[in-house]
Design a protein around this motif. Structure first.
Motif, PDB file in Angstrom:
ATOM      1  N   ILE A   1       0.887  -1.165   0.000  1.00  0.00           N
ATOM      2  CA  ILE A   1       0.000   0.000   0.000  1.00  0.00           C
ATOM      3  C   ILE A   1       0.917   1.204   0.000  1.00  0.00           C
ATOM      4  O   ILE A   1       1.823   1.295   0.824  1.00  0.00           O
ATOM      5  CB  ILE A   1      -0.879   0.043   1.274  1.00  0.00           C
ATOM      6  N   TYR A   2       0.692   2.143  -0.928  1.00  0.00           N
ATOM      7  CA  TYR A   2       1.661   3.230  -1.062  1.00  0.00           C
ATOM      8  C   TYR A   2       1.020   4.493  -1.598  1.00  0.00           C
ATOM      9  O   TYR A   2      -0.065   4.484  -2.168  1.00  0.00           O
ATOM     10  CB  TYR A   2       2.796   2.794  -1.990  1.00  0.00           C
ATOM     11  N   LYS A   3       1.743   5.582  -1.381  1.00  0.00           N
ATOM     12  CA  LYS A   3       1.359   6.888  -1.887  1.00  0.00           C
ATOM     13  C   LYS A   3       2.404   7.347  -2.898  1.00  0.00           C
ATOM     14  O   LYS A   3       3.575   6.964  -2.805  1.00  0.00           O
ATOM     15  CB  LYS A   3       1.335   7.892  -0.739  1.00  0.00           C
ATOM     16  N   LEU A   4       1.989   8.175  -3.824  1.00  0.00           N
ATOM     17  CA  LEU A   4       2.928   8.745  -4.791  1.00  0.00           C
ATOM     18  C   LEU A   4       2.943  10.260  -4.664  1.00  0.00           C
ATOM     19  O   LEU A   4       1.894  10.886  -4.499  1.00  0.00           O
ATOM     20  CB  LEU A   4       2.522   8.365  -6.221  1.00  0.00           C
ATOM     21  N   SER A   5       4.132  10.843  -4.761  1.00  0.00           N
ATOM     22  CA  SER A   5       4.222  12.303  -4.792  1.00  0.00           C
ATOM     23  C   SER A   5       3.991  12.788  -6.212  1.00  0.00           C
ATOM     24  O   SER A   5       3.867  12.001  -7.143  1.00  0.00           O
ATOM     25  CB  SER A   5       5.595  12.763  -4.318  1.00  0.00           C
ATOM     26  N   PHE A   6       3.948  14.098  -6.344  1.00  0.00           N
ATOM     27  CA  PHE A   6       3.718  14.698  -7.655  1.00  0.00           C
ATOM     28  C   PHE A   6       4.733  14.210  -8.679  1.00  0.00           C
ATOM     29  O   PHE A   6       4.387  13.885  -9.809  1.00  0.00           O
ATOM     30  CB  PHE A   6       3.794  16.221  -7.537  1.00  0.00           C
ATOM     31  N   GLU A   7       6.002  14.129  -8.252  1.00  0.00           N
ATOM     32  CA  GLU A   7       7.047  13.698  -9.195  1.00  0.00           C
ATOM     33  C   GLU A   7       7.095  12.182  -9.355  1.00  0.00           C
ATOM     34  O   GLU A   7       7.942  11.656 -10.080  1.00  0.00           O
ATOM     35  CB  GLU A   7       8.429  14.169  -8.730  1.00  0.00           C
ATOM     36  N   GLY A   8       6.255  11.471  -8.615  1.00  0.00           N
ATOM     37  CA  GLY A   8       6.223  10.024  -8.768  1.00  0.00           C
ATOM     38  C   GLY A   8       7.016   9.276  -7.716  1.00  0.00           C
ATOM     39  O   GLY A   8       7.099   8.055  -7.758  1.00  0.00           O
ATOM     40  N   LYS A   9       7.601  10.006  -6.769  1.00  0.00           N
ATOM     41  CA  LYS A   9       8.313   9.318  -5.693  1.00  0.00           C
ATOM     42  C   LYS A   9       7.305   8.574  -4.821  1.00  0.00           C
ATOM     43  O   LYS A   9       6.215   9.073  -4.548  1.00  0.00           O
ATOM     44  CB  LYS A   9       9.105  10.328  -4.848  1.00  0.00           C
TER      45      LYS A   9
END
Lengths: 228, 228
Positions: free
Chosen positions: A59-67
DNA sequence: CGCTGCGTTGAGCTTCTTCAACGATCGTGG
DNA sequence: CCACGATCGTTGAAGAAGCTCAACGCAGCG
């Protein structure tokens, strides 16, 4: 082994009676996922929750740049996305199978129906959610209070303690994934592993890591010491 | 206003019937706290949970060197330490009154007894815990994926949205506390506020902050832009 | 009036990230 | 079966972000 047996193994459903299990089995749906396949994405409608039958899920989140920041790694018996069931909101993060996985899916409305007639099921859910909340508490603490070497040390000690304090632990996830779980990037993780090797705190060969100096790792994890 | 009225205002207990409220009122205990007073400390036995009647409470963790990370700031109607009730474990963090506060305390065993007879109370608790879990998800995302200017921007926009998108918001906590809530230190927060002023994104006078350029703040919060 | 806590500013430094390059491994298709 | 590509892990050099330490102004309050 049938569905009921699998369900009984999950803490979520432990201690229920056979009537309960029958009802659960009545609403459950099974899904097979391949490695790398999306289970759901952040923002999708929260139509139900899952329990891992076999395999591994992140389960994960992504930042705007895709990190990517991994919130959880889940193995057999562990539930995920329960939050969506009770908030009635969309999934707050992404879910992907890290390997070939078999999942049980519980549709939201049917499950809520079961819950309402079933206090002990509700108590189990409350205990599970509470534990998860506690894990998040630790994670936030780690991300904000500790440096990366401390987080890694804490993770290694955790792995060891989950294995009878084994002297050697095996990473069940790729180092890139571990970096994301620890809130950093593969390069940094790699460098820190090298430094820990130099200091003889650990000895790492691929996914196998021997803990040579527990005291030093403890000190790193508590922030009592810095890694040279 | 009696205890029952207060309870009915908390999301935790919304929609219960009058019999439920009477039972809750029967087990609740009241506590008065002064500013700066400890409510409980990490590691204390989890004997029950609280609901804020009036005042302001912070839940926080301390690092080895004493650096603080605030996990929550809680105002009237908001519950805390519910986790301890269901895990049966010790409190996983510290709680302190930020100002003179009046609290309702629910002892663990009596409350669990109520829960078991009371499916709708359990459902309310599940919804509350889930929401909290979702907040933590956001917090972890913010701490690991966003830089401090982004976190601050997100916080200011959140405050504004909680006030009908008011152009000017007032910080209800000290800047030092805000720094801790954002996972940073007062110096860094101060510098970033100065930079945001220079860029005319905000205009801040003490605890009052006017949002002059929402678009820019949005971009910062999403990580789409950097603060010059 | 002086103390204390809070906020601000400056200088220097540490940690981590970014960018780039390269070796190793593994699975797949030719 | 080998070759190729993709992914992963590692290493180096440079830069950015935030932290530590120190000093100081300011306000509130005893």
């Amino acid at each position: 082994m049938n569905i009921t047996d699998y369900l009984a193994e999950s803490p979520l459903f432990k201690g229920l009676n056979s009537e309960n299990y029958k009802e659960l089995a009545g609403i459950v749906m099974e899904r097979d996922m391949k490695r790398g396949q999306f289970i759901f994405n952040e923002g999708d409608e929260g139509v139900g929750f899952y329990v891992v039958a076999s395999g591994l899920v992140k389960i994960y989140k992504l930042s705007f740049e895709g990190k990517e920041q991994i919130l959880h790694i889940l193995g057999p018996g562990e539930p995920f996305a329960e939050v969506a069931v009770f908030t009635g909101m969309n999934y707050p993060a992404n879910a992907m199978a890290l390997e070939q996985s078999h999942l049980f899916f519980f549709p939201r409305t049917s499950f809520i129906h079961l819950l309402k007639k079933n206090p002990s099921l509700a108590m189990n859910m409350l205990a599970t959610l509470s534990l998860r909340l506690k894990q998040f508490t630790h994670m936030i603490e780690a991300l904000s209070l500790k440096e990366v070497p401390g987080r890694l040390a804490a993770y290694l000690l955790l792995l060891s303690s989950q294995n009878n304090d084994a002297a050697t632990v095996k990473l069940s996830i790729a180092k890139t994934q571990l970096a994301s779980l620890l809130g950093t990037i593969p390069e940094t993780l790699s460098r820190i592993l090298t430094r820990m090797n130099n200091q003889q705190y650990i000895e790492s060969k691929g996914a196998d890591i021997s803990l040579l100096n527990r005291q030093a790792l403890d000190d790193l994890a508590s922030g009592e010491k810095r890694l040279e």
